[in-house]
Write a protein that holds these residues in place. Structure first.
Motif, short mmCIF file in Angstrom:
data_model
loop_
_atom_site.label_atom_id
_atom_site.label_comp_id
_atom_site.label_asym_id
_atom_site.label_seq_id
_atom_site.Cartn_x
_atom_site.Cartn_y
_atom_site.Cartn_z
N GLY A 15 42.90 13.43 28.87
CA GLY A 15 44.00 12.63 29.36
C GLY A 15 44.60 13.21 30.62
N PRO A 16 45.52 12.48 31.26
CA PRO A 16 46.16 12.97 32.49
C PRO A 16 46.97 14.22 32.25
CG PRO A 16 47.19 10.93 31.72
CD PRO A 16 46.00 11.16 30.85
N MET A 17 47.22 14.96 33.29
CA MET A 17 47.89 16.26 33.13
C MET A 17 49.35 16.21 33.55
SD MET A 17 45.59 17.97 31.74
CE MET A 17 46.35 19.59 31.77
N ASP A 18 50.02 15.07 33.37
CA ASP A 18 51.44 14.95 33.65
C ASP A 18 52.22 15.44 32.43
OD1 ASP A 18 54.00 14.31 34.24
OD2 ASP A 18 53.66 12.17 34.59
N PRO A 19 52.81 16.63 32.51
CA PRO A 19 53.49 17.18 31.32
C PRO A 19 54.74 16.41 30.92
CG PRO A 19 53.90 18.56 33.24
CD PRO A 19 52.88 17.54 33.65
N ALA A 82 47.37 23.75 17.80
CA ALA A 82 47.24 22.67 18.78
C ALA A 82 48.55 22.47 19.54
CB ALA A 82 46.81 21.38 18.09
N LEU A 83 49.67 22.57 18.84
CA LEU A 83 50.96 22.45 19.50
C LEU A 83 51.19 23.59 20.49
CD1 LEU A 83 53.19 21.34 16.48
CD2 LEU A 83 52.68 19.98 18.51
N GLU A 84 50.77 24.79 20.13
CA GLU A 84 50.92 25.93 21.03
C GLU A 84 50.05 25.75 22.27
OE1 GLU A 84 52.97 28.33 21.17
OE2 GLU A 84 53.97 28.02 19.25
N ILE A 85 48.86 25.16 22.10
CA ILE A 85 47.99 24.88 23.25
C ILE A 85 48.70 23.94 24.21
CG2 ILE A 85 45.85 23.72 23.95
CD1 ILE A 85 44.61 24.78 21.31
N ALA A 88 51.51 25.70 26.07
CA ALA A 88 50.98 26.54 27.15
C ALA A 88 50.58 25.71 28.37
CB ALA A 88 49.79 27.35 26.64
N GLU A 89 50.23 24.44 28.13
CA GLU A 89 49.86 23.54 29.22
C GLU A 89 51.09 22.95 29.90
OE1 GLU A 89 46.88 22.31 30.43
OE2 GLU A 89 45.68 23.72 29.28
N GLY A 90 52.28 23.25 29.38
CA GLY A 90 53.50 22.73 29.98
C GLY A 90 53.96 21.40 29.42
N VAL A 91 53.38 20.97 28.30
CA VAL A 91 53.79 19.70 27.69
C VAL A 91 55.21 19.82 27.14
CG1 VAL A 91 53.32 18.12 25.78
CG2 VAL A 91 51.43 19.00 27.17
N LYS A 114 58.14 23.04 14.62
CA LYS A 114 58.91 23.25 15.83
C LYS A 114 58.19 24.20 16.76
CE LYS A 114 63.40 22.47 13.61
NZ LYS A 114 64.75 23.03 13.32
N VAL A 115 58.26 23.90 18.04
CA VAL A 115 57.70 24.75 19.08
C VAL A 115 58.77 24.89 20.16
CG1 VAL A 115 55.94 25.00 20.87
CG2 VAL A 115 55.32 24.09 18.62
N SER A 116 59.07 26.10 20.53
CA SER A 116 60.11 26.34 21.52
C SER A 116 59.83 25.59 22.81
CB SER A 116 60.21 27.84 21.82
OG SER A 116 61.18 28.09 22.82
N GLY A 117 60.83 24.85 23.28
CA GLY A 117 60.70 24.14 24.55
C GLY A 117 59.98 22.81 24.46
N MET A 118 59.64 22.36 23.24
CA MET A 118 58.92 21.09 23.11
C MET A 118 59.62 20.19 22.09
SD MET A 118 55.00 20.30 21.83
CE MET A 118 54.27 21.46 22.99
N LYS A 119 59.78 18.92 22.47
CA LYS A 119 60.33 17.93 21.56
C LYS A 119 59.18 17.30 20.78
CE LYS A 119 63.34 13.83 21.53
NZ LYS A 119 64.06 12.85 22.39
N ILE A 120 59.26 17.35 19.44
CA ILE A 120 58.18 16.88 18.58
C ILE A 120 58.70 15.81 17.64
CG2 ILE A 120 56.48 17.56 16.83
CD1 ILE A 120 56.70 20.41 17.97
N HIS A 121 57.93 14.74 17.51
CA HIS A 121 58.27 13.71 16.52
C HIS A 121 57.01 13.37 15.74
CE1 HIS A 121 60.75 10.56 14.77
NE2 HIS A 121 59.68 9.79 14.79
#
Length: 516
Positions: A15-19, A82-85, A88-91, A114-121
């Protein structure tokens, strides 16, 4: 390279790399079989077509599958990895799509990650509610032959029978149109008991179809259904030919259910579904007990957007408390109608009074205006909205009518004390206190009784509670969350005190523990 051998490697995120766009994490149990890999490939393709602008990554929950894939030098990630990957990609945000049939243990394990800096639903699994069950039942019926004996092969859960409820409900819906279909499970209820039904159904036809209510036809079908062990379904059934139908994950309609659940999760992450009031619509808005900071965000949004605001006011007061509550949300150009309503118990007079407002609401809506009626508490509970809404349902399309819930007085009153209203198997009754015989009966049928309109009958209520030995378990709050709020730990202290109309009593009758 197969999906399981490429999808989770960090340099093969698709997919595209727009975080700034939410990523999609497809969470599956995992499979070592070719059938499993083929199913996942089809699901992946369906998601690629539906969400071409979002990156996708897979995560698997089976430790056994992960270990075997690692032994083949084709490592895969679990959901957390997978969430940590992605992080690391800036998602910045991710919709986790659980490719599970029921909201069981696998689903519970990935919710709340939960992953620091990422909103997850986390999206919903396949059978998440009544509408999903009806939809999937219709799809299953399209996969089977109505008059052919069919085993609905579900996984099931042996440790918590309540988790099997969606499968049992699915069976009921399917059997309404295909009485020769029965559910059997590999684990938990109903197990293989239903297999006995097939000896009387098949007659001369010694063929039975098996519809795997599984995302993947893997080891359960290979070993538990068709295997050579004595407990396999093939051996239990004896002289029958079993035909295995495609698993749920292979069906485009089932894939679409997951895609729809993913869309809802993406909407939540991107706030595309923020509530937006519409022209020509009517909104009954609960503004809570009277404290401005207990107004919900949706209520505030609707009130600020309104063209016309109807504020009910008692004939015995000079100002509308509901209007005071929302004062900070009002605009100078809004039209405010303070409607004086009667406290009379004459239903005919009451309905005539509200029919006038209903006509005005319809006129304003026909002019394309956003019309709001504000009411204390929640519009569904002892509210003037009940009269107005009953009129409007007769005069307007119901799609133009909306209710915005509010915090109720019983909730605000309960917040004054530390006791929970309910727990475990407790039953709670909310009712008017005007009929003491009804109150006495309710005390026998619930663990928590909440009484509205009790100020005028406090002496009778106190007497009743003393007779039943419950006086020390009763609390009273008058004008909850308002400036003149009064809190009584002992109802007897309030009998001869000015209480006002807004008095809420809470009686903790008993507790009902979980059934063992």
């Amino acid at each position: 390279m197969k999906l399981l051998e490429r999808k989770i490697i960090t340099d093969h995120i698709k997919g595209p790399m727009d975080p700034s766009l939410p990523a999609i994490l497809l969470a599956a149990f995992g499979s070592n079989s070719e059938a499993g890999r083929s199913t996942y490939e089809k699901i992946d393709k369906a998601f690629e077509q539906s969400f071409p602008d979002h990156r996708r990554i897979w995560g698997f929950t089976s430790k056994t599958v992960k270990k075997r894939m690692s032994e083949r030098n084709t490592p895969i990630a679990d959901v957390s990895e997978a969430l940590e990957i992605l992080r690391a990609e800036g998602v910045e945000s991710c919709a986790v799509v659980p490719l599970f049939v029921i909201p069981g243990e696998e689903y519970e394990r990935i919710t709340g990650l939960k992953v620091s800096g990422m909103k997850i639903h986390t999206a919903l699994p396949l059978l998440a509610g009544a509408q999903d069950i009806e939809r999937v039942a219709s799809l299953c019926l399209s996969m089977i032959q109505k008059d052919t004996a069919t085993i609905l092969a579900g996984h099931g859960n042996g440790s918590d029978s309540s988790l099997n409820a969606p499968l049992l409900s699915l069976e009921r819906h399917i059997r309404k149109q295909s009485e020769h279909a029965f559910l059997a499970t590999f684990d938990g209820e109903p197990g293989v008991a239903s297999l006995e039904q097939f000896s009387s159904l098949s007659g001369q036809n010694r063929s039975i179809d098996v519809l795997p209510l599984l995302m993947v036809s893997g080891v359960h079908v290979e070993d538990d259904v068709l295997g050579e062990k004595p407990s396999s379904w093939k051996n239990i059934l004896g002289d029958y030919e079993l035909s295995i139908l495609p698993s749920l994950g292979m069906h485009p309609g089932i894939q679409q259910v997951f895609i729809d659940h993913c869309s809802a999760a993406l909407d939540t992450l991107t706030s595309r579904k923020a509530f937006k009031p519409q022209n020509g619509h009517f909104y009954a808005v609960g503004v809570g007990p009277g404290a401005p900071d207990l107004l919900t965000r949706r209520a505030e949004t609707v009130i600020r957007a309104a063209d016309v605001i109807i504020a009910p006011k008692s004939a015995v007061t000079t100002e509308s408390l509901a209007l005071e509550t929302v004062a900070d949300c009002l605009r100078p150009d809004q039209q405010i109608l303070e409607h004086v309503y009667s406290m009379s118990r004459d239903l005919t007079r009451t309905m005539e009074n509200w029919s006038q407002i209903a006509r005005k609401v319809k006129e304003y809506c026909n002019e394309g205006k956003k019309v709001v009626q504000i009411t204390l508490g929640d519009p569904h509970l002892y509210s003037t909205t009940a009269y107005l809404m009953s009129m409007l349902r007769e005069q307007m399309d119901e799609t133009l009518l909306h209710i915005i819930p509010g915090i109720s007085a019983f909730q605000a009153a309960a917040a004054s004390f530390t006791e929970p209203l309910t727990s475990q198997e407790d039953r709670m009754i909310l009712m008017s206190a005007q009929d003491m015989d009804a109150v006495s009966d309710a005390l026998e049928r619930c663990e928590t009784l909440v009484l509205y309109k009790c100020a005028s009958v406090l002496d009778q209520l106190a007497t009743l509670l003393e007779q039943k030995g419950l006086i020390d378990q009763a609390r009273l709050v008058c004008y909850a969350e308002q400036e003149q709020q009064l809190v009584f730990n002992d109802i007897r202290d309030a009998v001869h005190t000015a209480k006002g109309y807004m008095a809420t009593a809470t009686i903790h009758v008993r507790r009902k523990s979980w059934a063992v």
